[in-house]
Design an enzyme around this catalytic site. Sequence first.
Site, PDB file in Angstrom:
ATOM      1  N   PRO A  23      -9.546  -3.843   4.644  1.00 29.40           N
ATOM      2  CA  PRO A  23      -8.797  -4.895   3.939  1.00 29.40           C
ATOM      3  C   PRO A  23      -7.777  -5.498   4.890  1.00 29.40           C
ATOM      4  CG  PRO A  23      -8.006  -2.735   3.289  1.00 29.40           C
ATOM      5  CD  PRO A  23      -9.173  -2.502   4.199  1.00 29.40           C
ATOM      6  N   MET A  24      -7.837  -6.816   5.084  1.00 27.91           N
ATOM      7  CA  MET A  24      -6.930  -7.483   6.021  1.00 27.91           C
ATOM      8  C   MET A  24      -6.338  -8.709   5.339  1.00 27.91           C
ATOM      9  SD  MET A  24      -9.296  -7.184   9.443  1.00 27.91           S
ATOM     10  CE  MET A  24     -10.809  -7.662   8.594  1.00 27.91           C
ATOM     11  N   GLN A  79      -8.365  -4.254  -3.101  1.00 26.68           N
ATOM     12  CA  GLN A  79      -7.147  -3.511  -2.756  1.00 26.68           C
ATOM     13  C   GLN A  79      -5.903  -4.218  -3.285  1.00 26.68           C
ATOM     14  OE1 GLN A  79      -5.051  -3.326   1.182  1.00 26.68           O
ATOM     15  NE2 GLN A  79      -5.846  -1.234   1.230  1.00 26.68           N
ATOM     16  N   CYS A 108       0.220  -0.154   4.675  1.00 25.50           N
ATOM     17  CA  CYS A 108       0.760  -1.334   5.347  1.00 25.50           C
ATOM     18  C   CYS A 108       2.156  -1.036   5.906  1.00 25.50           C
ATOM     19  CB  CYS A 108       0.832  -2.521   4.384  1.00 25.50           C
ATOM     20  SG  CYS A 108       1.480  -4.028   5.153  1.00 25.50           S
ATOM     21  N   ASN A 208      -9.943   5.473  10.157  1.00 26.15           N
ATOM     22  CA  ASN A 208      -9.547   4.157  10.650  1.00 26.15           C
ATOM     23  C   ASN A 208      -8.661   4.345  11.872  1.00 26.15           C
ATOM     24  OD1 ASN A 208      -7.435   1.463   9.469  1.00 26.15           O
ATOM     25  ND2 ASN A 208      -9.170   1.357  10.826  1.00 26.15           N
ATOM     26  N   GLY A 209      -8.984   3.628  12.964  1.00 22.57           N
ATOM     27  CA  GLY A 209      -8.173   3.717  14.174  1.00 22.57           C
ATOM     28  C   GLY A 209      -8.993   4.054  15.397  1.00 22.57           C
ATOM     29  N   ASN A 210      -8.750   3.350  16.515  1.00 22.12           N
ATOM     30  CA  ASN A 210      -9.430   3.561  17.808  1.00 22.12           C
ATOM     31  C   ASN A 210     -10.869   3.066  17.815  1.00 22.12           C
ATOM     32  OD1 ASN A 210      -7.055   4.932  18.300  1.00 22.12           O
ATOM     33  ND2 ASN A 210      -7.963   6.969  18.342  1.00 22.12           N
ATOM     34  N   ALA A 232     -10.835  -2.787  11.644  1.00 17.57           N
ATOM     35  CA  ALA A 232     -10.055  -3.987  11.331  1.00 17.57           C
ATOM     36  C   ALA A 232     -10.060  -4.926  12.534  1.00 17.57           C
ATOM     37  CB  ALA A 232      -8.630  -3.606  10.946  1.00 17.57           C
TER      38      ALA A 232
END
Length: 493
Positions: A23-24, A79, A108, A208-210, A232
Amino acid sequence: MSKPRGFEFWKSTLKGARYVVAPMVDQSELAWRLLSRRHGAELCYTPMLHAQVFVRDANYRRENLYNEVCQEDRPLITQFCANDPEVFVQAALLAQDCCDAIDLNLGCPQMIAKRGHYGVFLQDEWDLLEKMIKLADEKLSVPVTCKIRVFPEMEKTVKYAKMLEKAGCQLLTIHGRTKDQKGVFTGIASWKHIKAVREAVNIPVFANGNIQHLSDVHLCMEETGVQGVMSAEGNLHNPALFEGRSPPVWELSEEYLEVVEKHPPCSLSYVRAHIFKLWHHTLQIHQDLREELAKAKNVAGIEEVNRQLKLRCQEEMAKDESERHQTELPFPHWICQPYVRPPPKDPNSENGQTAQKTKAVSVKRAHEDTDGANDKLSKNQQKKKARNPHKNFSPELRPKYIKCEQCGNPKGIKCVFNLCRGCCKRKAFKEVADCPGHGLRFKTKALRQSKSETGSEQTNGKPDNQTDLSTTVLDQHVNHNLALGINLNTSLN
């Protein structure tokens, strides 16, 4: 019929999704989600929606979810950011028929989330979060999920995740960074924290991440044991990430713009932002087209800039490698590839000390507006100057506003009372007067009403007492307004 829970929900409703688009805010809209699904994404989230605004504003609901209902866009999770259990549930009830689950944003870290008291800034209020998720799990016909960030302490992160699971969370997405890891301090996400949570809970977990390439996805799943991986920024710079491809940027730009045309409406600001991301590395070289892209007024204008960039890159591709623009990127700049943030400067280094000293003694540069002085303006001012060559940035030459006699705000230039709009409105209403400068017509409306009230008594000739009647009606309006007093004036604020 009971709703699916935990792993049953992930397998049946989400179809065992492994590749997930995050979600962005203003970036994971319908057109982008459909593009990502074409290139390997198996599950998408809507942009983060504000629960309170979603409840009270029908236009916000229509623009951000209701208008985007599309059979190709499933499975889909909506979301929300929220900090009130009742408001969160009300918003979720309005959205549940358009998606497959409702996600609570607890990750966030931006300043707007701090001001609004939501996102990761709720991660210490466990009683509130437990109440929010438990109430939503009881009231909704679809499952509730959560997206969180980790605490520096691994044990606290595990305890946090187990509390959310116990409250009714059916799927947990873990961004392996802390609240303070953002911007230049983003750093590396901790997969160890994600692995510890995955081993401690009995619900599906997304990491989530990397994530920059498909190889990172497989490595993350292998090291953490999660059911899926969310991307993302990696997705924004390369929507074909989950296919394991790095195509030319114009290929995906053209495809995205086609999807935008096929599935309107899509905000032009969203479209422009996506093209900026896709062309990020190339626009560092062709900076003149960066300005053209910023000034584009419609999708056709963006398509023209995209066409010019494509032609330039194709001409460069035809040259020998020695004649091309040399960069430090692993691939040519026209290939989709991730953007890596530069690390923060070491404050103890020589450059860092120099920068600190310079910052300490520097003085804000005064704006100048002379011919050939564009290099002394900020980039934003240069854009404004390009749109309006006569724009003035000199503080000395800016018009001096006359203050309102009552409150000190700038007065209306054409106000008959020499007041600001708010004070003028109160005065004109009280005295049944007109102010053309502010578009106020209280006297005109009163006269119009008086004519309608005396119309039944009029004949072909003008009645002798019309002036008296009109004056009487005006007097009645004045007396009525004066009788309302402070309460009436307050209602006009």
